[in-house]
Design a protein around this motif. Structure first.
Motif, short mmCIF file in Angstrom:
data_model
loop_
_atom_site.label_atom_id
_atom_site.label_comp_id
_atom_site.label_asym_id
_atom_site.label_seq_id
_atom_site.Cartn_x
_atom_site.Cartn_y
_atom_site.Cartn_z
N LYS A 2 0.84 -1.19 0.00
CA LYS A 2 0.00 0.00 0.00
C LYS A 2 0.88 1.25 0.00
N PHE A 3 0.46 2.22 -0.80
CA PHE A 3 1.20 3.48 -0.85
C PHE A 3 0.33 4.63 -0.37
N TYR A 4 1.00 5.63 0.20
CA TYR A 4 0.38 6.87 0.66
C TYR A 4 1.10 7.99 -0.09
N LEU A 9 -0.35 20.17 -6.16
CA LEU A 9 -1.10 20.52 -7.37
C LEU A 9 -0.77 21.94 -7.77
N GLN A 10 -0.81 22.19 -9.07
CA GLN A 10 -0.65 23.54 -9.59
C GLN A 10 -1.89 23.86 -10.42
N ASP A 25 -5.29 7.47 -2.83
CA ASP A 25 -5.67 7.22 -4.23
C ASP A 25 -5.50 8.53 -5.01
N LEU A 26 -4.37 8.67 -5.64
CA LEU A 26 -4.00 9.92 -6.29
C LEU A 26 -4.94 10.28 -7.44
N ASP A 27 -5.29 9.31 -8.27
CA ASP A 27 -6.16 9.60 -9.42
C ASP A 27 -7.53 10.10 -9.00
N HIS A 48 -3.39 20.34 -12.09
CA HIS A 48 -2.58 19.21 -12.55
C HIS A 48 -1.58 18.87 -11.44
N ILE A 49 -1.11 17.65 -11.44
CA ILE A 49 -0.14 17.23 -10.44
C ILE A 49 1.23 17.76 -10.84
N LYS A 50 1.80 18.58 -9.98
CA LYS A 50 3.15 19.09 -10.21
C LYS A 50 4.17 18.10 -9.68
#
Length: 81
Positions: A2-4, A9-10, A25-27, A48-50
């Motif tokens: 499992k990841f955290y 964000l920009q 859950d990044l998406d 968007h994810i920077k």
């Protein structure tokens, strides 16, 4: 395993605005920000994810998020991330 995730964000509408957060859950979290479900980010959407960083330890991820939200953490992120 499992990841955290700690993410920055920009804003696409105003490139001077950034948001730092934590998620498992990044998406789906990015979709939530872009659909206006977060009052802190709805004004400057779309985003968007920077930068995103994956941790296997939840506490370390939360500690890093807290650091990035501090004055020295914001300076670090601006210079390095």
């Amino acid at each position: 395993m499992k990841f955290y995730y700690v993410y920055i964000l920009q804003s696409d509408s105003d490139s001077e605005h950034f948001y730092t957060g934590f998620t498992e859950d990044l998406d789906s979290r990015l979709k939530a920000h872009n659909s206006g479900h977060s009052p802190h980010t709805s004004k400057y959407k779309p985003w968007h994810i920077k930068t995103s960083i994956a941790f296997t330890d939840r506490k370390k991820a939360l500690d890093f998020e807290s650091y990035l939200k501090s004055a020295s953490g914001r300076a670090f992120a601006k210079k390095r991330l």
